[in-house]
Design a protein around this motif. Structure first.
Motif, short mmCIF file in Angstrom:
data_model
loop_
_atom_site.label_atom_id
_atom_site.label_comp_id
_atom_site.label_asym_id
_atom_site.label_seq_id
_atom_site.Cartn_x
_atom_site.Cartn_y
_atom_site.Cartn_z
N ASP A 289 0.80 -1.06 -0.02
CA ASP A 289 -0.10 0.14 0.14
C ASP A 289 0.95 1.14 -0.11
O ASP A 289 0.34 2.35 -0.63
CB ASP A 289 -0.84 0.06 1.33
CG ASP A 289 -2.08 -1.03 1.00
OD1 ASP A 289 -2.34 -1.36 0.07
OD2 ASP A 289 -2.61 -1.45 2.02
N ASP B 84 0.60 3.99 -2.88
CA ASP B 84 0.21 5.21 -2.66
C ASP B 84 1.45 6.37 -3.03
O ASP B 84 1.27 7.43 -3.74
CB ASP B 84 0.07 5.59 -1.18
CG ASP B 84 -0.81 6.78 -0.96
OD1 ASP B 84 -1.69 7.22 -1.83
OD2 ASP B 84 -0.83 7.35 0.14
N ASN C 288 0.65 8.93 -5.79
CA ASN C 288 0.45 10.34 -5.08
C ASN C 288 1.78 10.89 -4.45
O ASN C 288 2.08 10.96 -3.31
CB ASN C 288 -0.55 10.25 -3.74
CG ASN C 288 -2.07 9.67 -4.40
OD1 ASN C 288 -2.66 10.46 -5.07
ND2 ASN C 288 -2.27 8.42 -4.03
N LYS D 282 2.64 13.49 -1.71
CA LYS D 282 2.19 13.25 -0.36
C LYS D 282 3.36 12.84 0.63
O LYS D 282 3.27 12.69 1.80
CB LYS D 282 1.12 12.11 -0.62
CG LYS D 282 0.43 11.67 1.03
CD LYS D 282 -0.56 10.81 0.64
CE LYS D 282 -1.10 10.23 1.99
NZ LYS D 282 -1.93 9.00 1.79
#
Length: 339
Positions: free
Chosen positions: A255, A259, A263, A266
């Protein structure tokens, strides 16, 4: 379908701590592929090499050590955090004597779990079975240094499967056998790492560039990785129940990888999709001397078409050391060491 899972099955690694008498040594023994290879392949006759610049461009002294990265690997960063020396390569002639008491890395770029799937580089890479054999050699040297007995070790036999599910089952079975052997050799604290989102690495993502999804992740490859990880977690849980005193940890950064690559801002990255170094305009292949290199390496998640940058490795190492149970189950690495 048949070619995706063999790739997935290659990107696995595990750490262990070898017991010596009643005390546990503060050391890492590392098994894996190019994600954790500190330079073993540099001493082997194989085309899977990173012992040349621009690999190592951000390593101390700008030295290409054989690491498939611009700088430190995850293992290097974890060792530093724990106050240990960088884990040396088993095939380095200097890895001998008291050096091995702090740990050894057997990881080999291009390695697989099954011997018969180690065909991509045609030459002398070190599949997991061979890495375990090498660990037996190291253990024998440790026995001579600190005393004790050396238990017997038997290799597993393997046959080629015909479907992704059969191949997955075969790999899980072989992996379990190798972990059992490590347990028999004295390992009690073992960290087993799952696969990441293989469909999101630049090599697979760029493969979609001409398709309808542009540079989207290759979700078929990701699905295979997720299925494999579920089976791996079940295996680790079962071994914790069945092996007396075993403290096995299942680590998954799937994960986090997914992510961060989709992204990136972030996590402080500018680019989570493309390779920083590689050959061809898309940098689809390995980082070679004639390849191009981005100037903002700390802003890229991927160093080449397959491997993270040092900056990404720092993010991953932090998660392994101190992450919650969604990343490291049932303990993170610091908790495991303190047990």
């Amino acid at each position: 379908m048949m070619r995706l899972l063999p790739l997935a099955a290659s990107i696995l690694s595990f750490f262990l701590v070898l017991r010596s008498g009643r005390a546990q040594a503060p050391a890492f023994f590392v098994f894996g592929d190019s994600l954790t290879d500190p330079g073993n392949n540099k001493f082997l006759v194989t085309t899977a090499q990173a012992a040349f610049r621009p690999n190592g461009i951000d390593f101390p002294g700008g030295k290409a050590t054989g690491r498939f990265c611009n700088g430190f690997t995850v293992v290097d960063l974890i060792a530093q955090e724990l106050g240990l020396p960088l884990v040396p390569a088993y095939h380095d002639p200097n890895t001998k004597g008291s050096v091995i008491l702090k740990g050894v890395s057997y990881a080999s770029g291009g390695a697989r779990i099954l011997n018969d799937s180690s065909v991509n580089f045609l030459q002398n890479i070190q599949p997991l079975g061979k890495q375990i054999q090498n660990f037996v050699n190291t253990r024998s040297e440790i026995v001579l240094l600190v005393g004790g007995e050396d238990p017997a070790f038997d290799l597993l036999s393997r046959t080629r499967s015909k479907s992704p599910q059969e191949f997955q089952d075969q790999v899980i079975s072989a992996y379990k056998g190798y972990l059992n052997r490590a347990y028999q050799l004295g390992a009690r604290k073992i960290v087993v790492f799952a696969l990441g989102p293989l469909g999101c690495i630049p090599f697979k993502r760029e493969g979609n560039i001409l398709g309808a999804n542009g540079k989207a992740c290759h979700e078929e490859a990701n699905t295979l990785a997720v299925n494999f990880d579920r089976a791996l977690k079940d295996m680790v849980s079962g071994m914790n129940r069945d092996l007396n005193g075993a403290k096995m940890v299942f680590g998954t950064t799937y994960d986090l990888f997914y992510d961060a690559t989709n992204n990136p801002s972030k996590y402080g990255f500018v680019n989570g999709r493309d390779a920083c170094c590689g050959v061809s305009p898309l940098r689809l292949f390995a980082c070679l001397p004639l390849g191009s290199v981005c100037s903002t390496r700390n802003q890229y998640f991927y160093w080449d078409a397959y491997h993270p940058t040092e900056s990404a490795n720092r993010l991953i190492a932090s998660a392994i050391l101190s992450g919650n149970k969604t990343i490291m189950f049932p303990f993170n690495l610091k908790q495991l060491i303190d047990l």
